[in-house]
Design a protein around this motif. Structure first.
Motif, mmCIF file in Angstrom:
data_model
loop_
_atom_site.group_PDB
_atom_site.id
_atom_site.type_symbol
_atom_site.label_atom_id
_atom_site.label_comp_id
_atom_site.label_asym_id
_atom_site.label_seq_id
_atom_site.Cartn_x
_atom_site.Cartn_y
_atom_site.Cartn_z
ATOM 1 N N SER A 211 0.678 -1.410 0.021
ATOM 2 C CA SER A 211 -0.055 -0.052 -0.060
ATOM 3 C C SER A 211 0.876 1.293 -0.093
ATOM 4 C CB SER A 211 -0.842 0.010 1.259
ATOM 5 O OG SER A 211 -1.562 1.242 1.503
ATOM 6 N N PRO A 212 0.596 2.290 -1.101
ATOM 7 C CA PRO A 212 1.199 3.474 -0.865
ATOM 8 C C PRO A 212 0.853 4.464 0.333
ATOM 9 C CG PRO A 212 -0.336 3.634 -2.700
ATOM 10 C CD PRO A 212 -0.283 2.165 -2.112
ATOM 11 N N ARG B 286 7.726 -0.130 -3.578
ATOM 12 C CA ARG B 286 7.238 0.781 -4.601
ATOM 13 C C ARG B 286 6.919 0.040 -5.737
ATOM 14 N NH1 ARG B 286 7.583 6.054 -4.950
ATOM 15 N NH2 ARG B 286 8.293 5.767 -7.121
ATOM 16 N N ASP C 290 3.603 -1.482 -5.294
ATOM 17 C CA ASP C 290 2.424 -0.653 -5.464
ATOM 18 C C ASP C 290 1.990 -0.690 -6.887
ATOM 19 O OD1 ASP C 290 2.722 0.129 -2.906
ATOM 20 O OD2 ASP C 290 3.775 2.005 -3.131
ATOM 21 N N ARG C 291 3.043 -0.660 -8.084
ATOM 22 C CA ARG C 291 2.591 -0.755 -9.336
ATOM 23 C C ARG C 291 3.301 -1.940 -9.914
ATOM 24 N NH1 ARG C 291 3.277 5.663 -11.065
ATOM 25 N NH2 ARG C 291 1.547 6.536 -9.860
ATOM 26 N N GLY D 257 3.340 -3.345 -12.552
ATOM 27 C CA GLY D 257 3.383 -3.441 -14.193
ATOM 28 C C GLY D 257 4.389 -2.245 -14.514
ATOM 29 N N SER D 258 5.018 -1.581 -13.607
ATOM 30 C CA SER D 258 5.851 -0.505 -13.699
ATOM 31 C C SER D 258 7.204 -1.207 -14.086
ATOM 32 C CB SER D 258 5.947 0.500 -12.641
ATOM 33 O OG SER D 258 7.000 1.587 -12.976
ATOM 34 N N ARG E 143 10.124 1.061 -12.294
ATOM 35 C CA ARG E 143 10.140 0.659 -10.561
ATOM 36 C C ARG E 143 11.000 -0.701 -10.433
ATOM 37 N NH1 ARG E 143 5.142 2.990 -7.084
ATOM 38 N NH2 ARG E 143 5.172 4.917 -7.742
ATOM 39 N N GLU F 181 -1.207 -12.433 -7.651
ATOM 40 C CA GLU F 181 -0.829 -11.896 -8.822
ATOM 41 C C GLU F 181 0.461 -12.531 -9.009
ATOM 42 O OE1 GLU F 181 -0.904 -7.507 -9.631
ATOM 43 O OE2 GLU F 181 -1.893 -7.154 -7.550
#
Length: 540
Positions: A17-18, A182, A185-186, A188-189, A192, A228
């Motif tokens: 969680s960010p 981080r 958090d994403r 798919g980035s 990061r 995921e």
């Protein structure tokens, strides 16, 4: 009229969680609220960073450089070609640090303060990263407390005052954990995950042993990977890419391990107990932080009991008590793994030919311990209680803080290199030469230590030196096989030997002592801590 049900207790954020603050509202924030949120987040990491920097810079140059730091200086001041040649033969695992320090010295000089400043900056940065990790996993108050606990730990100052890579390793390992959070958090980035991979590479290049932090990262990722599956693949690729970047260091380091760390004894079960006081440089802090970490797990049961009394609210974007309990437990498991798994792994693999189990190699686990301690205090509603705990810890550890700033704080057995250099400077005359004890005490680096503290323009000829360490791509110099032939009728020779023997010449190898006794007589002796300086004058 029916009484509306009470609101469910707020749940801690998930591992990815960010939102560092549990009470953060859901939805779009107004500009004023966004600015306030940024201000609160700034305060979480800024105060621990500033406090750590202030504590570590204070008297940073007072402790004398010891043997390992002198080795760093001696390697880093070589030419780039000499340095790269040397790390292929010895100390490959520290090669990245030596190259960095070489560039640093080129810009900022080579005083004791300058040599140690990268370590102080790294510890300050680690305090900020620790606070941000604690905020993400357990809330703002836990993050701020964790960062401040890190700042007040005596071992942080001790290794911020060390011209070695350990503080940089702590920063790289802690930053890698923050970057992993981080990335989660994403997922798919690519950017990061690439940043995480680069940080893992930095960890391996600075110190291979610190790659055991990946064991804790694996536990952190496992929970998310259940939901995921692509996360496991992305993490595996990033971790593998980062580790592969340190491949050359792995190959060279294995070849050099027997020579460089053969002095570390094999660990027994008791080593796992004594490890923690050494890790903190304070038995008091070790006990306090460990107790608070255990309290963090105890508070989970308390939250579970409180959650059981409230209704479970379900719906899009809403977490019920069970979800909050699960998230807190997952965060505690992940941070506990970061603190505990690296020492256990290192202990397990240290029962072969080479032992790696040494507390300073595991300093990078310290932030995880302080995050757990911050989690233990997160349920305390009174800021005064938290402030009292921190103030009490600061006051009670003052003796340890003073101890790490003493002149001989870095030594097992103190050696006053600076005093020896000042003695030579005080009575020096043009044409003077010097002879160093490189016999059984070669590891004390008397020649390097005195050269560091001598003025740059004062470089007496080393009469028994044959090949300098830099010229032979090694840590140690070689001496001429025929001492008598190496003497060139200097009128005066300064003799620098370890210890305080009645006759300083007795500390030299027999052939060197005979050559000097045949031509010179001692006219003055200065006995300092761990070293003796004598002036030899040629017999007419």
């Amino acid at each position: 009229m029916a009484t509306p049900p009470s609101a469910p207790p707020s749940a801690p954020p998930s591992l990815a969680s960010p939102a560092g603050d549990r009470t953060a509202p859901v939805g779009v924030r107004r500009p004023g609220a966004q600015r306030a949120g940024r201000g609160r987040q700034l305060g979480v990491w800024l105060w621990p960073t500033l406090l750590t920097f202030a504590l570590t810079v204070y008297e940073i140059g007072r402790p004398l450089l010891w043997e390992d730091e002198l080795n760093s200086w001696d390697m880093a001041r070589r030419s780039t070609g000499q340095l790269l040649d040397a790390v292929q033969r010895v100390d490959a695992v520290l090669g990245t640090y030596y190259v960095f320090l070489h560039g640093w010295m080129t810009v900022f000089g080579d005083s004791a303060t300058s040599l140690r400043m990268p370590s102080a900056l790294a510890m300050a940065g680690t305090a900020g990263c620790t606070a941000l990790i604690g905020q993400r996993l357990f809330g703002r108050r836990a993050g701020l407390t964790a960062g401040l606990l890190f700042a007040l730990t005596p071992v942080v100052t001790r290794y911020a005052h060390e011209a070695r890579p350990y503080a940089l390793v702590v920063l790289a390992a802690t930053l890698s954990t923050l970057l992993l959070l981080r990335a989660l958090d994403r997922p798919g980035s690519r950017r990061r995950w690439a940043a995480y991979a680069l940080c893992v590479a930095a960890v391996g290049l600075l110190h291979l042993i610190a790659l055991t932090v990946l064991a804790g990262h694996l536990v952190l990722v496992a929970r998310r990977a259940r939901a995921e599956r692509t996360i496991a693949l992305r993490f595996g690729l990033a971790a593998l890419a980062g580790t592969a970047a340190a491949g050359p260091v792995v190959l060279l380091g294995r070849a050099h391990a027997g020579r460089q760390i053969s002095w570390i004894p094999g660990p027994d079960l008791w080593s796992l107990v004594t490890f923690l006081p050494q890790l903190y440089a304070s038995a008091l802090v070790a006990g306090a932080v460990t107790a608070l970490a255990v309290l963090g797990w105890g508070s989970l049961r308390e939250e579970r009991g409180q959650a059981a009394g409230g209704p479970a609210v379900q719906g899009p974007g809403v977490q019920g008590p069970a979800a909050g309990d699960s998230a807190t437990r997952g965060a505690l498991v992940a941070v506990s793994a970061l603190a505990v798994l690296p020492p256990l792994l290192l202990w397990a693999v240290s029962h072969g030919d080479v032992s790696y189990f040494y507390f300073r190699y595991l300093l990078f686990t310290l932030p995880a311990w302080t995050v757990l301690a911050g989690a233990g205090l997160r349920g305390t509603r009174s800021r005064g209680v938290i402030a009292a705990v921190l103030v009490a810890l600061a006051v009670l550890t003052l003796p340890e803080q003073q101890a790490v700033r003493r002149p001989f704080a870095h030594f097992w057995q103190g050696i006053d290199y600076e005093g020896a250099a000042r003695t030579i400077e005080k009575y020096h005359r043009p044409g003077d030469a010097v002879a160093y004890d490189r016999g059984d005490d070669y590891w004390r680096m008397l020649d390097v230590g005195v050269r560091f503290y001598l003025r740059d323009e004062l470089r007496p000829r080393d009469v028994f030196l044959s090949t300098a360490a830099a010229d032979r791509a090694d840590l140690w110099s070689t001496e001429c096989p025929d001492p008598t032939a190496c003497l060139k009728d200097e009128r005066r020779i300064w003799l620098v030997v370890a210890g305080d023997a009645a006759d300083p010449l007795d500390a030299l190898p027999a052939a060197q002592a005979r050559a000097l006794r045949a031509r010179y007589t001692a006219t003055g002796t200065e006995r300092l801590t761990g070293v003796t300086v004598a002036l030899l004058v040629r017999v007419p």
